[in-house]
Design an enzyme around this catalytic site. Structure first.
Site, PDB file in Angstrom:
ATOM      1  N   PRO A 182      46.831 -43.206  28.584  1.00  0.00           N
ATOM      2  CA  PRO A 182      46.661 -44.643  28.389  1.00  0.00           C
ATOM      3  C   PRO A 182      45.385 -44.976  27.612  1.00  0.00           C
ATOM      4  O   PRO A 182      45.222 -46.107  27.156  1.00  0.00           O
ATOM      5  CB  PRO A 182      46.606 -45.206  29.820  1.00  0.00           C
ATOM      6  CG  PRO A 182      46.243 -44.046  30.678  1.00  0.00           C
ATOM      7  CD  PRO A 182      46.826 -42.839  30.015  1.00  0.00           C
ATOM      8  N   GLU A 189      45.005 -37.906  38.548  1.00  0.00           N
ATOM      9  CA  GLU A 189      44.003 -38.808  37.982  1.00  0.00           C
ATOM     10  C   GLU A 189      43.675 -38.478  36.527  1.00  0.00           C
ATOM     11  O   GLU A 189      42.816 -39.117  35.920  1.00  0.00           O
ATOM     12  CB  GLU A 189      42.712 -38.748  38.813  1.00  0.00           C
ATOM     13  CG  GLU A 189      42.870 -39.278  40.227  1.00  0.00           C
ATOM     14  CD  GLU A 189      43.310 -40.728  40.248  1.00  0.00           C
ATOM     15  OE1 GLU A 189      42.711 -41.542  39.519  1.00  0.00           O
ATOM     16  OE2 GLU A 189      44.249 -41.065  41.006  1.00  0.00           O
ATOM     17  N   ARG A 244      64.689 -38.705  15.904  1.00  0.00           N
ATOM     18  CA  ARG A 244      65.692 -39.529  15.228  1.00  0.00           C
ATOM     19  C   ARG A 244      65.320 -39.800  13.772  1.00  0.00           C
ATOM     20  O   ARG A 244      66.153 -40.256  12.986  1.00  0.00           O
ATOM     21  CB  ARG A 244      65.920 -40.828  15.993  1.00  0.00           C
ATOM     22  CG  ARG A 244      64.746 -41.797  15.982  1.00  0.00           C
ATOM     23  CD  ARG A 244      64.916 -42.890  17.020  1.00  0.00           C
ATOM     24  NE  ARG A 244      66.254 -43.474  16.993  1.00  0.00           N
ATOM     25  CZ  ARG A 244      66.642 -44.413  16.128  1.00  0.00           C
ATOM     26  NH1 ARG A 244      65.800 -44.834  15.207  1.00  0.00           N
ATOM     27  NH2 ARG A 244      67.856 -44.921  16.181  1.00  0.00           N
ATOM     28  N   ASP A 276      66.053 -49.697  11.030  1.00  0.00           N
ATOM     29  CA  ASP A 276      65.540 -49.998  12.362  1.00  0.00           C
ATOM     30  C   ASP A 276      64.401 -51.006  12.303  1.00  0.00           C
ATOM     31  O   ASP A 276      63.731 -51.166  11.284  1.00  0.00           O
ATOM     32  CB  ASP A 276      65.011 -48.723  13.033  1.00  0.00           C
ATOM     33  CG  ASP A 276      66.129 -47.883  13.604  1.00  0.00           C
ATOM     34  OD1 ASP A 276      67.247 -48.397  13.755  1.00  0.00           O
ATOM     35  OD2 ASP A 276      65.880 -46.706  13.893  1.00  0.00           O
TER      36      ASP A 276
END
Length: 246
Positions: free
Chosen positions: A93, A120, A158, A173
């Site tokens: 993150p 963690e 893809r 897309d």
């Protein structure tokens, strides 16, 4: 393209190797996805890969030693199949947010070694020594890096030549040219009182292309206006916009 995934839960990646576009790409050997469990490189009777954090605090931290050996093993496997440009990517993150531009750049590599954290997180020294890039799929926290890793792999696979039966679909897309996709319709002509736009049934390809562009532009303007500022329009697209505003 070669992928080595460092994960405590290799069985999760059957979602990539056995289903859909990515599964077909694996069967056609367009991609090779190898999962490496760091427990295989841990020592002791319990094969531990985590320990309490120095300085105290909640949770556990993944240890550097088994992860480093797993990454080194992944690099050896990459060499064996002739892959040279294979960066180590840590799904975190704290990383940069994944976007379509980054995906297109990943496609240019020979492969990736993807590290999935748990608990963690990972000992910072492992990141300093072995990780080339950190990437996130959004500003939220998950239980581990496996789901983000699958998102990364699917988005790359893809885009590979031969992975999709209709490669034009990938070109059109959302985000490929900076705009969101247009509304899509299929049979029947009417559904709960709503009709398919007549232009899509007209067979007039130029009018359909114009309609789809204007829908994409307006949808992006309404939903993600910050994207519109970065889009480079063609002369034809600028003309369509001008005509639609007159």
């Amino acid at each position: 393209m070669f992928f080595a995934v460092i994960t405590l839960f290799p069985e999760m990646f059957e979602a990539i190797t056995a289903y859909g576009i990515s599964g077909r790409a694996a069967k056609r050997e367009i991609v090779q996805v190898t999962c490496i469990n760091p427990r295989d490189f841990a020592t002791g009777n319990y094969k531990r890969v985590d320990e309490r954090p120095f300085g105290g605090g909640p949770g556990m931290v993944m240890m550097a030693e088994p992860l480093s050996q797993a990454i080194q093993h992944a690099k050896e496997l990459a060499k064996q199949v002739g892959c040279v440009q294979v960066p180590v990517v840590y799904m975190s993150p704290q990383g940069k947010t994944l976007n379509e531009l980054a995906v297109q750049q990943f496609v240019e590599y020979d492969g990736l070694i993807v590290l999935c954290g748990r608990y963690e997180g990972v000992d910072e020294r492992l990141i300093q020594q072995y990780v080339d890039q950190e990437w996130s799929i959004g500003d939220y926290v998950l239980s581990g890096g496996e789901l983000p890793a699958m998102v990364l792999l699917d988005s790359i696979i893809r885009r590979l030549p031969g992975a999709m039966s209709d490669e034009q679909s990938a070109i059109q897309d959302s985000f490929v040219d900076g705009l969101l996709d247009c509304p899509q319709y299929t049979k029947p002509d009417q559904f709960e009182g709503l009709d398919v736009p007549e232009v899509l049934k007209s067979g007039h390809h130029a009018n359909i292309e114009k309609w789809r562009f204007l829908q994409r532009y307006q949808r992006t303007l309404d939903r993600r206006p910050e994207l519109v500022e970065k889009v480079e329009l063609t002369k034809q697209q600028k003309k369509w916009l001008k005509d639609s505003n007159t």
